[in-house]
Write a protein that holds these residues in place. Sequence first.
Motif, PDB file in Angstrom:
ATOM      1  N   SER A 178       0.833  -1.202   0.000  1.00  0.00           N
ATOM      2  CA  SER A 178       0.000   0.000   0.000  1.00  0.00           C
ATOM      3  C   SER A 178       0.874   1.261   0.000  1.00  0.00           C
ATOM      4  O   SER A 178       0.445   2.305  -0.489  1.00  0.00           O
ATOM      5  N   SER A 193       0.506   4.060  -2.975  1.00  0.00           N
ATOM      6  CA  SER A 193       0.352   5.477  -2.700  1.00  0.00           C
ATOM      7  C   SER A 193       1.355   6.314  -3.508  1.00  0.00           C
ATOM      8  O   SER A 193       1.002   7.337  -4.101  1.00  0.00           O
ATOM      9  N   SER A 216       0.131   6.233  -7.162  1.00  0.00           N
ATOM     10  CA  SER A 216      -1.011   7.042  -7.567  1.00  0.00           C
ATOM     11  C   SER A 216      -0.630   8.526  -7.555  1.00  0.00           C
ATOM     12  O   SER A 216      -1.073   9.293  -8.412  1.00  0.00           O
ATOM     13  N   GLU A 217       0.203   8.921  -6.614  1.00  0.00           N
ATOM     14  CA  GLU A 217       0.650  10.316  -6.566  1.00  0.00           C
ATOM     15  C   GLU A 217       1.475  10.689  -7.803  1.00  0.00           C
ATOM     16  O   GLU A 217       1.237  11.710  -8.442  1.00  0.00           O
ATOM     17  N   ILE A 269       1.566   9.425   3.496  1.00  0.00           N
ATOM     18  CA  ILE A 269       1.706   8.124   2.827  1.00  0.00           C
ATOM     19  C   ILE A 269       1.208   6.973   3.680  1.00  0.00           C
ATOM     20  O   ILE A 269       1.050   5.850   3.176  1.00  0.00           O
ATOM     21  N   PRO A 285      -0.758   4.067   5.167  1.00  0.00           N
ATOM     22  CA  PRO A 285      -1.972   3.349   4.756  1.00  0.00           C
ATOM     23  C   PRO A 285      -3.103   3.565   5.761  1.00  0.00           C
ATOM     24  O   PRO A 285      -4.255   3.661   5.390  1.00  0.00           O
TER      25      PRO A 285
END
Lengths: 491, 491
Positions: B46, B50, B53-54, B287, B289
């Motif tokens: 995860s 992150s 996706s950023e 960041i 999760p």
Amino acid sequence: MTQELGITTDKQKDPNGWYTEVVKKADLADYAPVKGCMVIKPWGMSLWESIKSEFDEKIKETGVRNAYFPLFIPESYLEKEEDIVEGFDPEVAWVTHGGNEELEERLAVRPTSESIIAPFMSDWIRSHRDLPMRLNQWANVVRWEATDTRPFLRTREFLWQEGHTAHETEEGADEETMLRLEQYEEVIENLLAIPSILGYKPEHDKFPGAKYTTTIETLMPDGKSIQSGTSHQLGQHFADAFDITYMDENEDEQVCYTTSWGLSTRTIGALIMAHGDNDGLRLPPRIAPKQVVIVPIYQEENKEEVLEYAEGLEEELGDNFRVELDDDDSKSPGFKFNHWELKGVPVRLEVGPNEMEDETVTSVRRDNGEKQMGIKRSEISDKLEDLMDDIQESMYDELEEYLHDNIREAESKNEILGTIGKNRGYVKCRWCGNEECEAEVKDQVSAEIVVLPFQEDSVPSGIRSEEEELGGECAVCGEEAVTWAYFAKNY
Amino acid sequence: MTQELGITTDKQKDPNGWYTEVVKKADLADYAPVKGCMVIKPWGMSLWESIKSEFDEKIKETGVRNAYFPLFIPESYLEKEEDIVEGFDPEVAWVTHGGNEELEERLAVRPTSESIIAPFMSDWIRSHRDLPMRLNQWANVVRWEATDTRPFLRTREFLWQEGHTAHETEEGADEETMLRLEQYEEVIENLLAIPSILGYKPEHDKFPGAKYTTTIETLMPDGKSIQSGTSHQLGQHFADAFDITYMDENEDEQVCYTTSWGLSTRTIGALIMAHGDNDGLRLPPRIAPKQVVIVPIYQEENKEEVLEYAEGLEEELGDNFRVELDDDDSKSPGFKFNHWELKGVPVRLEVGPNEMEDETVTSVRRDNGEKQMGIKRSEISDKLEDLMDDIQESMYDELEEYLHDNIREAESKNEILGTIGKNRGYVKCRWCGNEECEAEVKDQVSAEIVVLPFQEDSVPSGIRSEEEELGGECAVCGEEAVTWAYFAKNY
């Protein structure tokens, strides 16, 4: 120029040629130097990204966590589970050298990951409190298919997700298997607008070692069936082989029940096939990378105003839709119309001096070519909202009618053979469950049983199942039938 | 039980042992059966999701489109570009068999994809209108590293993104190279809260065939530098080798300028190292999760009310934060405190009968252990918002101070050697650009030049560059200096 870019093969007459042409010309994929492998181009990749984000959200909401397991599986691991070995052995790509050294043990490039994930599950699961354990990975896999590779539909390397879960009880594994199939159905039907048939695979066609395998089958325009997703209830078979056990509440050791389930880039092949036409791709709005393309139509003297009008439109619609303004000065409007039709964008908006003067917009649907003029500029956002729903629905309905029209019942072997010979689609019949009865048909017409639709009493309520009651005899041998079966040619 | 679960190795005394323990016990990764490979567990995955996706959002906003290129690269393709062959040959895993057949040509499992992407770029780029072409893929790559593999930091298989672009002009390629470096900086500094040094790699340490290579270096607590991202301006080198050309506006054929740039799961190793302490992982809120864990504290007689209070809190906070309510009845609050500290969750909220009665919440920060009691229930959401910003900022500040304190200037070879020998971190000096001057240091203390910080006049404005003026002589040989250089031990 326009003709050269357009699709030249007729979909009805030559579906294979048509498919290849659309894949190339709509910029979905390209052929890789290694036979049977493909390059997924951005337009194709964004379709996969959309499927991925939709399904990823669904599984995370239902307790699944993503992980990543190694690409390389030692040969000895593959061999721990003999059904897997037999099932995949001829299809494995082998790494034998690392740098300049020969490896002591060959490494399989994963064809699927049960045999590498299971040992870790065995290690990570200690008590009933660790269960259910639900893992998923988005990964590439390799199957060294010998024949008939085609971009998306059958490639040696493809992208997929593979879910792997462990449960305390058989019921837990059953529910998991059905839940994932239902989530596949939601993706295929709601996102891709493709109706489908849910059910089991026949006993002899299930995943190696599985208790049962479910499938979601969809009917392609060439009359063949394609498996778009599959989930496996693995019973205790893998848990026994890999020692996946847990301590129950009484501190007794118990064996887990496991499942696995996968959906791959093959669904993009199904999407192309299902919806495309002789002008190229047709994309349902929910999955389209661009939902609206704005084509400005102008002369030199009004260029600036028209472009400004188009840009205003782009800006407003950009909040709610995926919009592209095609203001490329080197191409004519006609060229752009064809280009975006080929790419499958659901709605084209044309804006020229007339629209600008009347403060209106002209829309053209990709799915049926319907043109609507004089849409008020102030109402365009709402109208588009409705239009998107309408297109999504009518693309689904169109295929549902086609599916419905191409399921034919047969009551004898001759009727099965005759119906398959004359028609595309499925032949539905009663079946005794005996592989030999299937073989008698398969040998003559190269159609096989692709799905055994669920019976209402054998699946959790809510899952779509066969409405017609069974009661009767196997269409082939006349013994008592145990299930409905759908014969079809398939991918 | 608590002790067994906790970290037993001291980070200062044995950073390597500490790292391995945190990776295992915080459930970030596990060791795969193939040496040097890893399993990324959900908590670790995860973190990668992150980052992904950023960064994905950033590059898409700046014109990049995702694609997917094949895992397998024919040996003859790798050989087309001799620098690549020399640079990666000893590190390639080779597929020699598909199923039971020996392949006619060996296939490299991609160590990086320039040599497979370039031929397609060559094919896809026709005119200046196709430029710039900016492609990226999220993929696994394999480098058969022989030594010192460690989860995330150095593994034979790892996950990364690799961007590949083509441009009309050298300036276009320069800007692209710097833009991606800046976006890496944003991810590393803003998301991971790790300060960094930007600059060039020395000439002899750049990517095979590149015109220049940039790097983002961060200082680890053991005093070593780690490269967290890198971008390469490839000039026309690859374009020449693979024939990537375009027709300019005058219909003359021109050669493109290309770039490539990558960020990998190694950044997770840097994150663990940079922020962790002797209680385990510490995660910056952006960041993490899970940003907040709620631990209810109750006796049998007030269990229901406390749990209800905790659930109400979870529900409210769930809208704005990633929240976990740990209501596991089989574990004590103390156990849970340790568990979530080990996992690095930035804020713990404790709610017991007292909090319930006073309608308050108690918060404990993971980064500095600060406890705050009596936060009004009605204000918790706002307070948490502030707390998250504060934690993110102070975790960054802590490392920035550490970085600042560990850059030491040296003006002679002996001073460089002495400073490196006595201290962790960077030694900054003037350098003539000659590899031999670096070698003289490297041979004696196994530290090398890891980055040449940008000079204000050599990069686009806005990119962080060295403030101190150069003027002076190379610290090693006394010839005229051409740049500042940072010596350090590195990963």
